[in-house]
Design an enzyme around this catalytic site. Structure first.
Site, PDB file in Angstrom:
ATOM      1  N   LYS A 179       0.839  -1.208   0.000  1.00  0.00           N
ATOM      2  CA  LYS A 179       0.000   0.000   0.000  1.00  0.00           C
ATOM      3  C   LYS A 179       0.870   1.253   0.000  1.00  0.00           C
ATOM      4  O   LYS A 179       0.500   2.271  -0.586  1.00  0.00           O
ATOM      5  CB  LYS A 179      -0.927  -0.015   1.212  1.00  0.00           C
ATOM      6  N   GLU A 229      -3.109   6.455   8.749  1.00  0.00           N
ATOM      7  CA  GLU A 229      -3.991   7.232   7.882  1.00  0.00           C
ATOM      8  C   GLU A 229      -5.051   7.906   8.736  1.00  0.00           C
ATOM      9  O   GLU A 229      -5.439   7.371   9.776  1.00  0.00           O
ATOM     10  CB  GLU A 229      -4.749   6.274   6.930  1.00  0.00           C
ATOM     11  N   HIS A 271     -14.533  -5.003   7.649  1.00  0.00           N
ATOM     12  CA  HIS A 271     -13.876  -4.310   6.528  1.00  0.00           C
ATOM     13  C   HIS A 271     -13.879  -5.157   5.260  1.00  0.00           C
ATOM     14  O   HIS A 271     -13.049  -4.982   4.378  1.00  0.00           O
ATOM     15  CB  HIS A 271     -12.430  -3.918   6.870  1.00  0.00           C
ATOM     16  N   ARG A 325      -5.886  -7.739 -10.014  1.00  0.00           N
ATOM     17  CA  ARG A 325      -6.472  -9.025 -10.410  1.00  0.00           C
ATOM     18  C   ARG A 325      -7.940  -8.830 -10.768  1.00  0.00           C
ATOM     19  O   ARG A 325      -8.470  -7.731 -10.617  1.00  0.00           O
ATOM     20  CB  ARG A 325      -6.396  -9.992  -9.230  1.00  0.00           C
TER      21      ARG A 325
END
Ligand code: ADP
Length: 498
Positions: A118, A202, A237, A294
């Site tokens: 990430k 974040e 999530h 993907r």
């Protein structure tokens, strides 16, 4: 240009079948791989050839890249489609496949590597002025420094594993007092799940929508987007219901997001099918989250609204052909919704509930697509993801797609395991979902186990229809989806609860 004549699908279940179906339409022969637990699976029976790759655990079967490549050599396979999960986002595997002279139906190892982290993804995308969630752009290790950064960002913050996926290694921190404990948890979860303890911070967006853009890129630098998917109905999530288009995305936002997604893809020289994920706050500002390199589980909703077969496109791209689709030729037609049918007990914190499908009757009819890999009498193996099927409905409008989904859920007969179907029906009937005012907190804010009893009722007309269609089995299908403990006397479900 090399025409692919034979594809090995390095996957199992519904996605293996879905890929094989397109391959068959294209006149390409198929090779299935399977573990000992999947010997009788539908994907094995559907394939032209099938090879056992080892015992049930994934590490000994579906993840054995050496064996898979050896099989390709022995059977003269031209290309490998990795599906999703397993080896699909594994840089080493993609590289080994290429080194063996086999076509990998997906992006380059370089693109997989960058987007697999990430942090690296944010750094690459940063060159293109893509909006990012406020946060750190490198891994944080020093606690004192990390706390300072968190204070600057402003609580609540989210500590995230750079190598993360599947909602793992993510911790919300509401204030400085909680910071140390949550940081320890995030690092240890990141290490145990991904073997990489790098974490970053974040800003935690408190009421976000998860919106993602499907892209397709060829090996000649052309990249297009196929609009958005809204995936905000999540638990842990993780997505349960997805739809396209999103009620919250205006044509202007769609265009801006589409452009940003294409830039993210360009930042790593992307080709193949890919998904760029964003979160959108209450003011409809959107921020880049990550890119999945993907075919995505929820790709069918995009196929339904665009009429594009994404697997067919992936194969053409892998063969080296330029995209034949042009951005200006694409448009959204109608509305599609996908409900993931997991063998999970929504009333018990969505815990997996593996067992045997004593009753398994799929819904049918206008506007209904079921992508699955099971038949009545088959067991859901404990070794893999507990998804039984993807139920997709499509209609001229969102309202119609919702109506069809509710009808299809009522027709779907599953007993022997608990499923997410009653939960999905609850969502379809919920005013907040219907009016589009939901975010990723939907489950926490609106769902309680007791909702299933009052909300999930089969009505009289369906009862009559089921009886006349002779869908009754020894396990009463009308009781199977019910959560009424007292009433379900004969179902397997009842037995399992006692
Ligand atoms: P993973 O790779 O584990 O799926 P993602 O970064 O894609 O992780 O995030 C998964 C989900 O976590 C998102 O769909 C969203 O619900 C939530 N999430 C991620 N980042 C944030 C954030 N900064 N603020 C609020 N929610 C977030």
């Amino acid at each position: 240009m090399p025409r692919i004549k034979k594809i090995l699908i390095a996957n199992r279940g519904e996605i293996a079948l879905r890929i094989m179906r397109t391959a068959r339409e294209m006149g390409i022969s198929t090779v299935a791989i399977f573990s000992e637990a999947d010997r009788k699976s539908l994907h094995v029976r559907y394939a032209d050839e099938a090879v056992c790759v080892g015992p049930a655990p994934s590490a000994e079967s579906y993840l054995r890249s050496d064996k898979i490549i050896k099989i390709c050599k022995e059977l003269n396979v031209d290309a490998i489609h990795p599906g999703y999960g397993f080896l699909s986002e594994n840089t080493d595997f993609a590289q080994k496949v290429a080194d063996a002279g086999i076509i990998f139906i997906g992006p380059s190892p370089h693109a997989i590597e960058i987007m697999g982290s990430k942090l690296a993804a944010k750094q690459a995308a940063g060159k293109y002025n893509i909006p990012m969630v406020p946060g750190t752009s490198t891994a944080v290790t020093d606690r004192t420094e990390a706390k300072k950064l968190a204070t600057n960002i402003g609580y609540p913050v989210l500590i995230k594993a750079s190598a993360g996926g599947g909602g793992k290694g993510m911790r919300v921190v509401n204030n400085e007092q909680e910071f140390d404990e949550q940081m320890d948890r995030a690092v240890s979860e990141a290490l145990s799940s991904f073997g990489d303890g790098a974490v970053f911070i974040e800003k935690y967006i408190t009421s976000p929508k998860h919106i993602e853009i499907q892209i397709l890129g060829d090996q000649h630098g052309n990249i297009i987007h196929l609009f958005e998917r809204e995936c905000s109905i999540q638990r842990r999530h993780q997505k349960v219901i997805e739809e396209a288009p999103s009620v919250s995305v205006t044509p202007e936002i769609r265009e801006a997001m589409g452009r940003a997604a294409i830039d993210v893809a360009r930042s790593c020289g992307y080709y193949g099918a890919g998904t760029v994920e964003f979160i959108m706050d209450e003011k409809r500002n959107f921020y880049f989250l990550e890119m999945n390199t993907r075919l995505q589980v929820e790709h069918p909703v995009t196929e339904q609204i665009t009429g594009v077969d994404l697997v067919r496109q992936m194969i053409h791209i892998a063969e080296g052909y330029p995209l034949t689709l042009k951005q200006e030729d694409l448009s959204i037609k109608g509305h599609a919704i996908e409900a993931r049918v997991y063998a999970e007990d929504a009333a018990n914190n969505f815990l997996p509930d593996v067992g045997t499908l004593n009753t398994y009757v799929r819904p049918q009819g206008n506007g209904v697509r079921v992508d699955d890999g099971f038949e009545q009498g088959m067991a859901i193996p404990i070794h893999y993801d507990p998804m039984i099927a993807k139920l997709i409905t499509f209609g001229a409008s969102r309202e119609e797609a919702i109506e069809k989904m509710t009808r299809a859920i009522d027709e779907y007969q599953i007993s022997g395991v608990q499923t997410t179907l009653p939960f999905c029906r609850f969502v379809m009937k919920h005013q907040v979902f219907i009016n589009g005012q939901f975010d990723t907190n939907f489950v926490n804010h609106y769902f309680k186990p007791e909702n299933l009893t009052s909300e999930y009722r089969i009505d009289e007309s369906i009862l009559a229809a089921l009886l006349s269609a002779s869908l009754m089995t020894t396990t009463n299908p009308l009781k199977a989806p019910s959560t009424d403990l007292q009433a379900a006397t004969t179902s397997k479900w009842r037995e399992r609860r006692l």
